[in-house]
Write an enzyme that holds these catalytic residues in place. Structure first.
Site, short mmCIF file in Angstrom:
data_model
loop_
_atom_site.label_atom_id
_atom_site.label_comp_id
_atom_site.label_asym_id
_atom_site.label_seq_id
_atom_site.Cartn_x
_atom_site.Cartn_y
_atom_site.Cartn_z
N ASP A 104 99.35 15.13 -18.28
CA ASP A 104 99.40 13.97 -17.40
C ASP A 104 98.63 12.77 -17.96
OD1 ASP A 104 100.97 15.21 -15.56
OD2 ASP A 104 99.40 15.59 -14.09
N HIS A 130 105.75 19.54 -14.13
CA HIS A 130 104.36 19.13 -14.01
C HIS A 130 103.69 19.31 -15.36
CE1 HIS A 130 103.88 18.02 -9.84
NE2 HIS A 130 104.52 19.11 -9.44
N ARG A 179 111.71 9.55 -10.67
CA ARG A 179 112.72 10.18 -11.52
C ARG A 179 113.71 9.14 -12.02
NH1 ARG A 179 114.30 16.36 -9.73
NH2 ARG A 179 112.37 16.86 -8.64
#
Length: 390
Positions: free
Chosen positions: A170, A140, A99
């Site tokens: 992703d 996600h 993060r």
């Protein structure tokens, strides 16, 4: 494609990125996938893992970890930052997927790393990006795909969208764009001696990846509800159909010559409406569905072979490596735990190759990998708990 014998030393491998050194602060999903790509292409990547590993990932079956050694590093240890910076000093690239602000708090943020290596490419992989209202929020693939609009049109079910596992966010909008950014910045750094930060956000990549959909919509060609547009199953000549044995074939005959070949293979030319007669598309779909349901998947595959009908079987993951075309190209390679995708793309002068298999245990290569990167007193680092040797 031989496996490397020494997991600590990847520097002798070939490939277009031979000689490029990468430090990976291990994360999950897109970050490891990006580093797998870099390693497949010949980069010397050293993976700095958490001693406890990552949730849901890791082990000898995890293909995203292939091609590079695993060093177990306690990034919270007071000496950890010094070790990372010593590796960065001789590296070309650092990749991290934490993060925003985490590496800064650990003393290995862009400022510290570029201070010891001004030519470093500092690749950052996040879902939301380094700034903006959601930068610190969890997320996600599914959440990023939903927010960018990419999920809304996915699937053929009018009642709800369907998401393609985590391929779209992703790996499509995430790792792919991180690698593009790293390679572009690396080219600049080698030309100028100046490194930079690559802020790769999945939401940014997804939006960019979806450019064609926006273009079609802007041109009035993708404005219908889900499942009623040209490329989302709305066209009967671009859809999936069930066969007599319960399998499926994919039909993708968009261009008129391919459509002509398709109705010839199906033997429905006499009864089929015109390709662009939209009012009769339901009739065409019913005709295709009834016809295709009359033969098995393998029978239709054989009938379409050698034609431009754009009709192919929908294969399972187990079947795909056995298909004659994929087998001939070596698209999949054998692995200890089953087939694995070969490095891609192909290069005529500097072919890519597989490196080491995925490490079976986090930290199994700590001593060898750090020694190969020229780190002194590795045994002392192990004794003090900075790193761990499995």
């Amino acid at each position: 494609m031989p496996q490397q014998q020494n997991p600590g030393d990847q520097a002798g491998r070939g490939g277009p990125l031979a000689g490029v050194k990468v430090v990976e602060l291990a994360g999950i999903g897109p970050g490891p996938h990006a580093c797998m790509i870099l390693a497949d292409l010949g980069a010397d990547v050293i993976r700095l893992d958490r001693p406890q590993g990552q949730m849901f990932t890791g082990g000898a079956h995890d293909l995203l970890d292939r091609g590079r050694p695993s060093v177990a590093l306690d990034l919270t240890h007071p000496e950890a930052a010094d070790l990372v910076l010593s590796l960065v000093r001789d590296a070309d690239v650092l990749v991290e997927g934490m993060r925003p602000g985490v590496t800064e708090r650990r003393g290995v943020g862009p400022a510290e790393c570029l201070a010891v290596n001004p030519a470093l490419v500092y690749g950052r992989m996040t879902g939301w990006g380094q700034d903006g209202p959601l930068a610190q929020a969890a997320g996600h693939d599914l959440t990023y795909t939903a927010l960018t609009g990419a999920l809304h049109g996915a699937g053929q079910d009018p009642a709800r969208p369907h998401f393609p596992r985590n391929l779209l966010g992703d790996f499509g909008g995430g790792s792919t764009y991180l690698v593009i950014g790293v390679l572009a910045a690396l080219t600049h750094a080698r030309a100028t001696g100046r490194g930079q930060v690559v802020d790769a956000a999945i939401v940014d990549g997804l939006a960019h990846l979806d450019a064609m959909t926006h273009a079609l919509a802007n041109g009035g060609l993708d404005t219908q509800p889900r499942g009623r547009n040209l490329l989302d199953g709305g066209a009967p000549f671009y859809d999936l159909y069930e066969t007599a044995d319960g399998g499926h074939v994919a039909v993708g005959a968009l261009e008129p010559p391919f459509f002509a070949a398709l109705i010839e293979v199906l033997d429905v030319a006499a009864d089929c409406p015109g390709q662009l007669d939209l009012a009769r598309w339901p009739e065409m779909r019913a005709l295709f569905a009834e016809t295709i349901r009359g033969r098995t998947r393998e029978e239709w595959t054989a009938a379409a072979e050698g034609t431009d009908a754009c009709l192919v079987p929908v294969l399972t993951r187990e079947e795909a490596p056995l298909h004659p075309h994929l087998a001939a190209r070596g698209t999949f390679l054998p692995g200890e735990h089953g087939p694995q995708p070969a490095p891609a793309p192909r290069f005529s002068e500097t072919p890519a190759s597989l490196g080491t298999p995925p490490p079976a245990v986090v930290g199994q290569d700590t001593r060898a990998a750090l020694a190969a990167w020229g780190v002194a007193d590795v045994d002392g680092l192990i004794a003090r708990g900075v790193v761990h040797q499995a």
